[in-house]
Write a protein that holds these residues in place. Structure first.
Motif, PDB file in Angstrom:
ATOM      1  N   GLU A 192       0.811  -1.228   0.000  1.00 27.98           N
ATOM      2  CA  GLU A 192       0.000   0.000   0.000  1.00 27.98           C
ATOM      3  C   GLU A 192       0.842   1.275   0.000  1.00 27.98           C
ATOM      4  O   GLU A 192       0.369   2.337  -0.377  1.00 27.98           O
ATOM      5  N   LEU A 193       2.091   1.171   0.431  1.00 25.30           N
ATOM      6  CA  LEU A 193       2.962   2.355   0.417  1.00 25.30           C
ATOM      7  C   LEU A 193       3.329   2.754  -1.013  1.00 25.30           C
ATOM      8  O   LEU A 193       3.762   3.873  -1.246  1.00 25.30           O
ATOM      9  N   GLN A 194       3.141   1.822  -1.943  1.00 27.43           N
ATOM     10  CA  GLN A 194       3.445   2.079  -3.372  1.00 27.43           C
ATOM     11  C   GLN A 194       4.806   2.736  -3.541  1.00 27.43           C
ATOM     12  O   GLN A 194       4.930   3.803  -4.153  1.00 27.43           O
ATOM     13  N   LEU A 195       5.810   2.080  -2.988  1.00 22.18           N
ATOM     14  CA  LEU A 195       7.154   2.658  -3.052  1.00 22.18           C
ATOM     15  C   LEU A 195       7.614   2.825  -4.498  1.00 22.18           C
ATOM     16  O   LEU A 195       7.371   1.976  -5.340  1.00 22.18           O
ATOM     17  N   LEU A 196       8.257   3.950  -4.745  1.00 21.71           N
ATOM     18  CA  LEU A 196       8.682   4.264  -6.116  1.00 21.71           C
ATOM     19  C   LEU A 196       9.785   3.329  -6.587  1.00 21.71           C
ATOM     20  O   LEU A 196       9.866   2.975  -7.759  1.00 21.71           O
ATOM     21  N   THR A 197      10.642   2.915  -5.656  1.00 19.09           N
ATOM     22  CA  THR A 197      11.739   2.021  -6.028  1.00 19.09           C
ATOM     23  C   THR A 197      11.255   0.592  -6.250  1.00 19.09           C
ATOM     24  O   THR A 197      12.018  -0.252  -6.708  1.00 19.09           O
ATOM     25  N   ALA A 198      10.010   0.333  -5.901  1.00 10.53           N
ATOM     26  CA  ALA A 198       9.471  -1.009  -6.127  1.00 10.53           C
ATOM     27  C   ALA A 198       8.836  -1.139  -7.508  1.00 10.53           C
ATOM     28  O   ALA A 198       8.452  -2.223  -7.924  1.00 10.53           O
ATOM     29  N   LYS A 199       8.752  -0.024  -8.220  1.00 13.06           N
ATOM     30  CA  LYS A 199       8.172  -0.068  -9.573  1.00 13.06           C
ATOM     31  C   LYS A 199       9.161  -0.727 -10.516  1.00 13.06           C
ATOM     32  O   LYS A 199      10.353  -0.443 -10.470  1.00 13.06           O
ATOM     33  N   LYS A 200       8.626  -1.534 -11.407  1.00 13.23           N
ATOM     34  CA  LYS A 200       9.472  -2.099 -12.459  1.00 13.23           C
ATOM     35  C   LYS A 200       9.955  -0.967 -13.354  1.00 13.23           C
ATOM     36  O   LYS A 200       9.206  -0.039 -13.646  1.00 13.23           O
ATOM     37  N   GLN A 201      11.220  -1.064 -13.768  1.00 10.44           N
ATOM     38  CA  GLN A 201      11.799  -0.007 -14.601  1.00 10.44           C
ATOM     39  C   GLN A 201      12.217  -0.536 -15.964  1.00 10.44           C
ATOM     40  O   GLN A 201      12.657  -1.678 -16.088  1.00 10.44           O
ATOM     41  N   LEU A 202      12.074   0.334 -16.933  1.00 10.97           N
ATOM     42  CA  LEU A 202      12.547   0.043 -18.282  1.00 10.97           C
ATOM     43  C   LEU A 202      13.229   1.326 -18.744  1.00 10.97           C
ATOM     44  O   LEU A 202      12.684   2.412 -18.546  1.00 10.97           O
ATOM     45  N   TYR A 203      14.429   1.208 -19.326  1.00 10.79           N
ATOM     46  CA  TYR A 203      15.163   2.407 -19.735  1.00 10.79           C
ATOM     47  C   TYR A 203      15.118   2.609 -21.241  1.00 10.79           C
ATOM     48  O   TYR A 203      15.235   1.644 -21.993  1.00 10.79           O
ATOM     49  N   LEU A 204      14.911   3.858 -21.613  1.00 12.10           N
ATOM     50  CA  LEU A 204      15.027   4.223 -23.026  1.00 12.10           C
ATOM     51  C   LEU A 204      16.203   5.181 -23.093  1.00 12.10           C
ATOM     52  O   LEU A 204      16.137   6.294 -22.551  1.00 12.10           O
ATOM     53  N   ILE A 205      17.299   4.763 -23.706  1.00 13.14           N
ATOM     54  CA  ILE A 205      18.449   5.648 -23.819  1.00 13.14           C
ATOM     55  C   ILE A 205      18.338   6.345 -25.166  1.00 13.14           C
ATOM     56  O   ILE A 205      18.369   5.705 -26.216  1.00 13.14           O
ATOM     57  N   ASN A 206      18.152   7.664 -25.068  1.00 17.11           N
ATOM     58  CA  ASN A 206      17.842   8.456 -26.259  1.00 17.11           C
ATOM     59  C   ASN A 206      19.129   8.984 -26.884  1.00 17.11           C
ATOM     60  O   ASN A 206      19.725   9.943 -26.391  1.00 17.11           O
ATOM     61  N   GLY A 207      19.564   8.326 -27.963  1.00 17.26           N
ATOM     62  CA  GLY A 207      20.767   8.760 -28.649  1.00 17.26           C
ATOM     63  C   GLY A 207      21.322   7.642 -29.510  1.00 17.26           C
ATOM     64  O   GLY A 207      20.677   6.606 -29.670  1.00 17.26           O
ATOM     65  N   LYS A 208      22.493   7.885 -30.055  1.00 16.97           N
ATOM     66  CA  LYS A 208      23.127   6.863 -30.892  1.00 16.97           C
ATOM     67  C   LYS A 208      23.940   5.928 -30.006  1.00 16.97           C
ATOM     68  O   LYS A 208      24.520   6.356 -29.010  1.00 16.97           O
ATOM     69  N   ALA A 209      23.998   4.662 -30.419  1.00 19.57           N
ATOM     70  CA  ALA A 209      24.686   3.648 -29.611  1.00 19.57           C
ATOM     71  C   ALA A 209      26.102   4.086 -29.232  1.00 19.57           C
ATOM     72  O   ALA A 209      26.540   3.878 -28.097  1.00 19.57           O
ATOM     73  N   GLU A 210      26.796   4.748 -30.193  1.00 20.72           N
ATOM     74  CA  GLU A 210      28.195   5.117 -29.906  1.00 20.72           C
ATOM     75  C   GLU A 210      28.331   6.231 -28.858  1.00 20.72           C
ATOM     76  O   GLU A 210      29.416   6.469 -28.332  1.00 20.72           O
ATOM     77  N   ASP A 211      27.222   6.913 -28.568  1.00 23.56           N
ATOM     78  CA  ASP A 211      27.273   7.984 -27.557  1.00 23.56           C
ATOM     79  C   ASP A 211      27.008   7.462 -26.143  1.00 23.56           C
ATOM     80  O   ASP A 211      26.973   8.239 -25.185  1.00 23.56           O
ATOM     81  N   ILE A 212      26.777   6.170 -26.027  1.00 18.40           N
ATOM     82  CA  ILE A 212      26.346   5.647 -24.734  1.00 18.40           C
ATOM     83  C   ILE A 212      27.477   4.876 -24.054  1.00 18.40           C
ATOM     84  O   ILE A 212      27.977   3.887 -24.593  1.00 18.40           O
ATOM     85  N   PRO A 213      27.912   5.368 -22.890  1.00 17.57           N
ATOM     86  CA  PRO A 213      29.014   4.677 -22.214  1.00 17.57           C
ATOM     87  C   PRO A 213      28.593   3.276 -21.741  1.00 17.57           C
ATOM     88  O   PRO A 213      27.460   3.090 -21.289  1.00 17.57           O
ATOM     89  N   ASN A 214      29.510   2.326 -21.865  1.00 20.72           N
ATOM     90  CA  ASN A 214      29.222   0.954 -21.425  1.00 20.72           C
ATOM     91  C   ASN A 214      28.811   0.896 -19.968  1.00 20.72           C
ATOM     92  O   ASN A 214      27.978   0.081 -19.579  1.00 20.72           O
ATOM     93  N   GLU A 215      29.424   1.764 -19.178  1.00 18.56           N
ATOM     94  CA  GLU A 215      29.141   1.755 -17.747  1.00 18.56           C
ATOM     95  C   GLU A 215      27.652   2.010 -17.484  1.00 18.56           C
ATOM     96  O   GLU A 215      27.093   1.503 -16.523  1.00 18.56           O
ATOM     97  N   CYS A 216      27.061   2.815 -18.353  1.00 18.53           N
ATOM     98  CA  CYS A 216      25.649   3.160 -18.190  1.00 18.53           C
ATOM     99  C   CYS A 216      24.772   1.930 -18.423  1.00 18.53           C
ATOM    100  O   CYS A 216      23.914   1.591 -17.597  1.00 18.53           O
ATOM    101  N   THR A 217      25.011   1.251 -19.529  1.00 16.89           N
ATOM    102  CA  THR A 217      24.182   0.071 -19.820  1.00 16.89           C
ATOM    103  C   THR A 217      24.454  -1.054 -18.823  1.00 16.89           C
ATOM    104  O   THR A 217      23.541  -1.793 -18.457  1.00 16.89           O
ATOM    105  N   SER A 218      25.721  -1.170 -18.352  1.00 14.56           N
ATOM    106  CA  SER A 218      25.983  -2.259 -17.405  1.00 14.56           C
ATOM    107  C   SER A 218      25.332  -1.975 -16.048  1.00 14.56           C
ATOM    108  O   SER A 218      24.863  -2.882 -15.380  1.00 14.56           O
ATOM    109  N   LYS A 219      25.277  -0.697 -15.666  1.00 15.86           N
ATOM    110  CA  LYS A 219      24.588  -0.349 -14.408  1.00 15.86           C
ATOM    111  C   LYS A 219      23.108  -0.729 -14.479  1.00 15.86           C
ATOM    112  O   LYS A 219      22.523  -1.221 -13.514  1.00 15.86           O
TER     113      LYS A 219
END
Ligand SMILES: Nc1nc2c(ncn2[C@@H]2O[C@H](COP(=O)(O)OP(=O)(O)O)[C@@H](O)[C@H]2O)c(=O)[nH]1
Ligand SMILES: [Mg+2]
Length: 344
Positions: A192-219
């Protein structure tokens, strides 16, 4: 059942661009009684090959897909949990959604400002998750103060609630950037607390693949979340994989109905629900007056259709082959079942 996903991200990340791409596909909203008329809510059909095939083999043109409501939630900024920007209002909107799509900006465009003055999707990822955690900490601490005094009575439920809250508080304080849905299911009061961190997450990284650091996708991967990469400024339509991934993370299965010669329809339901409850999704009468149902896996129905002339009715053919099963009220619906409810 209603499926809702909030689009979350810093200002100018591309949220509204994504929203526009998602909603440019017209849906016949007459089919969806829960539809709200709100410019920030878009009704988006879930791509579904099985529904397309069902339409082809039956010759019924009218297809009613499962839909997801996407909410374009106004930008989040650092310190939103303290009310910065649109702060608390924004966080309340997230609470109402079952899952969130987090848009991270990776595209460079000097003409479009960034509140943090540089392009760094990993930093933005940290800001957003930190805000969700900080807001949850506030919620949990407030509740814990109450729970501690109530637990003094020694009542088992109250003690357990206090202990679980303490466990959540500790992990949030450790800077946990991990979803915690397991907590929310243990105890109704925590759900009932509906915690925000309990929501399922999906990421949309807006940009070209070469602009995205590996560390970001691995995190992101370490969180157990999925990501989709798309350069939203340069695409014609929303990435289909985003919509299908969104549907998948909601943890649903789909069953299908063929209503007379009128329409074929996909129905999203929770895994494990009984066919009687599933029938109730179609119509409350179907649940109350449920007698039994005829059921076939769609692959089996497609197989029947392949073996006959296109003008024949695949359902009747499957029936004559003995492939259609009769199921009683407690049968647990499987993903891909095609169902015909028999009711009084
Ligand atoms: N170059 C480029 N510009 C983009 C991209 N996505 C969004 N924009 C632009 O960035 C600005 C802010 O986008 P918007 O979707 O309104 O961001 P929001 O604040 O997150 O809703 C707009 O001018 C968009 O045209 C992209 O992938 N590439
Ligand atoms: Mg916007």
């Amino acid at each position: 059942m209603k499926l809702s996903i909030g689009i979350v991200g810093l200002p100018n990340a591309g949220k509204s661009t994504l929203f526009k791409l998602l909603t440019q596909q017209e849906v016949h909203i007459a089919h969806y009684p829960f539809t709200t008329i709100n410019p920030n809510v878009g009704i988006v059909p879930v791509p579904d090959k099985r529904l397309d095939t069902l339409s082809e083999i039956t010759g019924i043109k009218q297809k009613v897909p499962a839909v997801i409501e996407f909410y374009d939630i106004a930008g989040l900024v650092r310190n939103a949990h303290k009310g910065e920007g649109l702060g608390n209002q924004f966080l309340a909107h997230i609470r109402e959604c079952q899952a969130i799509v987090i848009v991270l900006r990776a595209f460079q465009n000097a003409g479009v400002t960034h509140v943090e003055n540089s392009i760094d999707p990993l930093r933005d990822f940290e800001i957003i998750n930190a805000e969700l955690i900080l807001k949850d900490l506030e919620t949990v601490r407030k509740m814990l103060a109450k729970a501690e005094s109530e637990a003094r009575s020694g009542a088992k439920d109250e003690v357990r609630f206090r202990d679980e809250l303490t466990e959540i508080k500790d992990s949030l304080e450790r800077g946990l950037t991990k979803n915690i849905p397991s907590y929310s299911h243990k105890n109704i009061k925590i759900g009932e607390l509906q915690l925000l961190t309990a929501k399922k997450q999906l990421y949309l990284i807006n940009g070209k693949a070469e602009d995205i650091p590996n560390e970001c996708t691995s995190k992101i991967a370490n969180l157990g979340a999925e990501f989709v990469i798309a350069d939203l400024g340069n695409v014609e339509e929303a990435p289909r994989e985003l919509i299908t991934a969104a549907y998948r993370i909601l943890g649903l299965i789909t069953f299908y109905t063929i209503a007379g010669k009128k329409e074929v329809r996909a129905w999203p339901i929770r895994k494990g629900i009984s066919i009687r409850d599933a029938a109730g999704e179609i119509h409350t009468d179907f649940k109350e007056k449920f007698i039994r149902a005829e059921v076939i896996q769609c692959d089996k129905l497609f197989e029947a259709a392949r073996s006959v002339r296109s003008s024949s009715d695949p359902w009747q053919l499957a029936k004559s082959k003995g492939w259609i099963r009769l199921e009683g009220r407690d049968y647990a619906v499987s993903d891909g079942d095609v169902i015909l409810v028999k009711h009084g």
